[in-house]
Design a protein around this motif. Structure first.
Motif, mmCIF file in Angstrom:
data_model
loop_
_atom_site.group_PDB
_atom_site.id
_atom_site.type_symbol
_atom_site.label_atom_id
_atom_site.label_comp_id
_atom_site.label_asym_id
_atom_site.label_seq_id
_atom_site.Cartn_x
_atom_site.Cartn_y
_atom_site.Cartn_z
ATOM 1 N N THR B 54 0.687 -1.143 -0.132
ATOM 2 C CA THR B 54 0.039 -0.231 -0.007
ATOM 3 C C THR B 54 0.901 1.138 -0.067
ATOM 4 N N LEU B 55 2.402 0.955 0.385
ATOM 5 C CA LEU B 55 2.740 2.400 0.458
ATOM 6 C C LEU B 55 3.581 2.722 -0.825
ATOM 7 N N GLU B 56 3.880 3.911 -0.984
ATOM 8 C CA GLU B 56 4.567 4.466 -2.261
ATOM 9 C C GLU B 56 5.842 4.992 -1.848
ATOM 10 N N GLY B 57 7.150 4.951 -2.734
ATOM 11 C CA GLY B 57 8.245 5.377 -2.467
ATOM 12 C C GLY B 57 9.167 4.394 -2.162
ATOM 13 N N PRO B 58 10.271 4.391 -2.464
ATOM 14 C CA PRO B 58 11.222 3.384 -2.064
ATOM 15 C C PRO B 58 11.609 3.261 -0.275
ATOM 16 N N ILE B 59 11.683 4.579 0.252
ATOM 17 C CA ILE B 59 12.313 4.450 1.626
ATOM 18 C C ILE B 59 11.241 3.950 2.530
ATOM 19 N N PRO B 60 10.125 4.379 2.592
ATOM 20 C CA PRO B 60 9.070 3.668 3.674
ATOM 21 C C PRO B 60 9.107 2.242 3.245
ATOM 22 N N ARG B 61 8.894 1.847 1.854
ATOM 23 C CA ARG B 61 8.799 0.485 1.359
ATOM 24 C C ARG B 61 9.888 -0.269 2.189
ATOM 25 N N ALA B 62 11.182 0.365 1.867
ATOM 26 C CA ALA B 62 12.445 -0.498 2.328
ATOM 27 C C ALA B 62 12.331 -0.574 3.859
ATOM 28 N N ALA B 63 11.771 0.303 4.404
ATOM 29 C CA ALA B 63 11.988 0.454 5.984
ATOM 30 C C ALA B 63 10.891 -0.728 6.517
ATOM 31 N N VAL B 64 9.518 -0.860 5.829
ATOM 32 C CA VAL B 64 8.647 -1.799 6.190
ATOM 33 C C VAL B 64 9.470 -3.336 5.878
ATOM 34 N N LEU B 65 9.951 -3.409 4.578
ATOM 35 C CA LEU B 65 10.556 -4.734 4.504
ATOM 36 C C LEU B 65 11.504 -5.057 5.366
ATOM 37 N N PHE B 66 12.532 -4.322 5.736
ATOM 38 C CA PHE B 66 13.560 -4.478 6.595
ATOM 39 C C PHE B 66 13.127 -4.843 7.870
#
Lengths: 295, 373
Positions: B54-66
């Motif tokens: 649901t998120l957009e943009g690499p930084i929040p997505r990467a943080a969630v995935l991390f």
């Protein structure tokens, strides 16, 4: 520009250096073998003239430093005068080492190419894998050689494969790094041309990147094959001196057979020179058949 | 379709987690120490996948995935204790799912193009660090989860425990092999190669003779002189240093000679127009221009020196030294000690290389490969 005649310009200096090395070797042999010979003579109550003494230092059975002709004689005897299947034949030991070198080199080259293709095409691999590949080479890899051999022997994998794996580990790196460089060597203008042709990624890869990378491939394969020979030799050290140049070195060091050690060293060097030359010639043939011009 | 292609790792991870959740618990029925909470880990994984999509943009997505990759992985590894070799398929499926998330995380991170240098440095360290951490995670999960024999491949945790438990032995080995054999041999070998290269540069005849010989020798298995050196210089570190000297000499010679011809003819003409003599030209122009080549040799030699010293110890040592420890402990099937020794060697090799690389950056700051980087 005209080169000076090849004899004066190239061969003469190299020959001078080689002659210098051999003479230094002889002189060193006299001095390093002298103490033992003097000891021997004193105990045997032999008095010799200087010339006799010098020639005696050249013919000890287990000298500290064998004279070049002793080594040459040993190499000749063990190469040409023995049956190839004999346990003392250098041809036999070289063949054992050569076979695992070739298997390891082939696997390493394929692995290196695969990694390079992955790195060039997948950005995440480039960022995450490349630093580790470089780090893997700052590690003294040969230190794991004995473990690989012994551990694989514990699960009944013996013979060629463990040594070949060590060679693989040593040879994949130069190929991977060289191929990454080679596959990236096409210039932006050439890549743009492919785009104007509406070439797919696969077409760009096969028709532009691969041909551009061939010179890099052969240069790195020369390094890789030398490295995989070293890997095979070291891999033979812990196998308990069964066969191969490495085990010949180890056996020689156990029984102080210095002449044998030097002969094995010469055999390994000849093998390395032949392998590197073969790769170099193959590279030149391939490049010429692809329409490359001699630089 | 494009979106599906871009997000295939988290989507696949979601599917795998769902399958794993249907096949709980994490341990086999006969396990000694059954693990509860498998469902919770599955929910964390699924939540990470949904949130990330649901998120957009690499930084929040990467943080969630991390977080979504490493929290479940940590919990899963914690569940291993007491259950060696008794983990069920669900456990391995969940490890695979968290690994896919970590991969997706690296993909997202690779797309970030940071503006500040600090952030760019951070990313350049973080991405390989995640990769390295996952090699350890999978190694640990595979060896302990599937019960791979200890002899074949000890888990990283056992190796770490062994390192912590035998620091005095490791330190003694490092002192013998690194501080005596490697460093002394490295310094003498590189210095000798450098001096001979200067001589070869001064006398063209010597250069034309030495370079082909040097090039040939670099391809030879020089390591084979190890038994001879052990015979000549005895079992202690002197023989190892001698092997290191011979191994490091030729790369230094060949590279320095190549580097000394790196200065352009324009610059040389300038020096001539200043009426500078041979030594002034050498020190002020040609040696600085040769620095990238010299550092290349120093880097190659840093690895060669370690290899030379360790392999030479296989041929005979006093009862201390890294090569000695490796060859005796493997004979006693103490593989964890061997791995500990290798980990130390790897660490020292990397530090050695890193120090040389830092010195290079400080010395050849003018070179395009560093200025542009």
């Amino acid at each position: 520009m005209k080169h000076p005649s090849s004899y004066r310009g190239r061969l003469l200096p190299v020959l001078t250096i080689l002659v210098a090395i051999v003479s230094i070797w002889y002189v060193a042999a006299v001095f390093m073998n002298a103490p033992f010979q003097r000891d021997l003579d004193r105990r045997g109550n032999v008095t010799r003239t200087t010339a006799e003494f010098v020639s005696a230092t050249f013919s000890q059975p287990k000298p500290v430093l064998p004279a070049p002709h002793q080594v040459a004689q040993n190499v000749y005897e063990n190469t040409f005068l023995r049956r190839v299947t004999s346990n003392r034949s250098l041809v036999y030991h070289s063949w054992v080492t050569l076979s695992s070198t070739i298997v390891g080199f082939t696997l390493g080259t394929l692995l290196g190419i695969l990694i390079a293709v992955g790195i060039v095409h997948v950005k995440a691999l480039d960022r995450s894998l490349m630093p580790w590949i470089i780090a893997s080479q700052t590690v003294p890899i040969l230190a794991i050689a004995p473990m690989v051999v012994v551990v694989l022997a514990a699960i009944n994998v013996t013979g060629l494969l463990p040594k070949a794996l060590i060679s693989t580990y040593l040879s994949f790196f130069p190929v991977a790094v060289g191929m990454v460089k080679g596959l990236r060597s096409p210039e932006p203008i050439q890549l743009d041309l492919m785009r104007t042709y509406n070439a797919s990624r696969a077409q760009t890869f096969w028709k532009l990147r691969v041909p551009a990378s061939i010179p890099f491939l052969f240069t790195s394969m020369k390094v890789a094959i030398a490295a995989s020979l070293v890997g095979a030799i070291v891999g033979e050290l812990p196998t308990g001196a069964v066969a191969g140049i490495g085990s010949k070195l180890l056996a020689g060091s156990y029984y102080s057979q210095t002449i044998d050690i030097w002969a094995a060293l010469i055999a390994g060097s000849v093998l390395a020179a032949i392998l590197v030359t073969i790769v170099g010639v193959a590279g030149r043939i391939v490049e010429r058949s692809m329409g490359g011009r001699p630089a | 379709m494009k979106r599906l292609q871009h997000n295939w790792q988290p989507l696949l991870a979601g599917v795998i987690t769902a399958i794993a959740a249907a096949r709980l618990p994490l341990t086999l029925p006969e396990a000694a120490n059954p693990v509860q909470g498998g469902m919770m880990i599955a929910l964390v994984l699924l939540a990470a996948v949904t949130l990330m999509l649901t998120l957009e943009g690499p930084i929040p997505r990467a943080a969630v995935l991390f977080v979504g990759a490493h929290l479940p992985a940590g919990l899963l590894l914690a569940g291993l204790s007491g259950n060696e070799g008794q983990m069920s398929t669900a456990f391995f499926l969940m490890i695979a799912a968290s690994w896919l998330l970590a991969w997706a995380c690296v993909s997202e991170l690779s797309q970030i193009e940071p503006r500040s240098t600090a952030a760019s440095w951070f990313l350049r360290l973080l991405i390989p660090a995640i990769f390295g951490a996952w090699i350890l995670v999978i190694w640990e999960a595979a060896t302990r989860g599937a019960g791979i024999p200890f002899i074949l491949l000890p888990p990283p945790s056992a190796i770490a425990a062994r390192i912590a438990g035998s620091l005095p032995i490791l330190w003694a080995d490092v002192r013998q092999t690194i501080f005596k054999a490697v460093l002394i041999g490295y310094v003498i070998g590189c210095a000798a190669g450098f001096v001979v290269a200067i001589l070869a540069d001064r006398f063209a005849f010597l250069r034309r003779g030495l370079i082909p010989v040097g090039n040939m020798v670099s391809a030879l298995p020089i390591i084979g002189v190890a038994p001879i050196m052990v015979m000549w210089f005895g079992f202690d570190w002197q023989s190892k240093a001698a092997v290191v000297i011979i191994m490091t000499f030729f790369p230094m010679l060949v590279n320095t000679v190549a580097g000394l011809s790196a200065a352009g003819s324009m610059e040389r003409d300038l020096m001539r127009s200043y009426a500078s003599d041979y030594w002034q030209t050498l020190v002020k122009l040609r040696l600085p221009a040769a620095m990238p080549f010299i550092f290349n040799a120093l880097k190659i030699n840093s690895t060669l020196a370690l290899i030379g010293a360790i392999v030479a110890e296989f041929f005979g040592t006093p009862i201390v030294g890294m090569g000695f420890r490796i060859s005796t402990e493997i004979g006693r099937m103490n593989v964890d000690m061997v791995w500990a020794e290798i980990a130390v060697a790897a660490l020292i090799g990397s530090v050695f290389y890193g120090v040389v690389a830092l010195a290079e950056r400080a010395t050849t700051f003018w070179h395009p490969s560093i200025r542009g980087g």
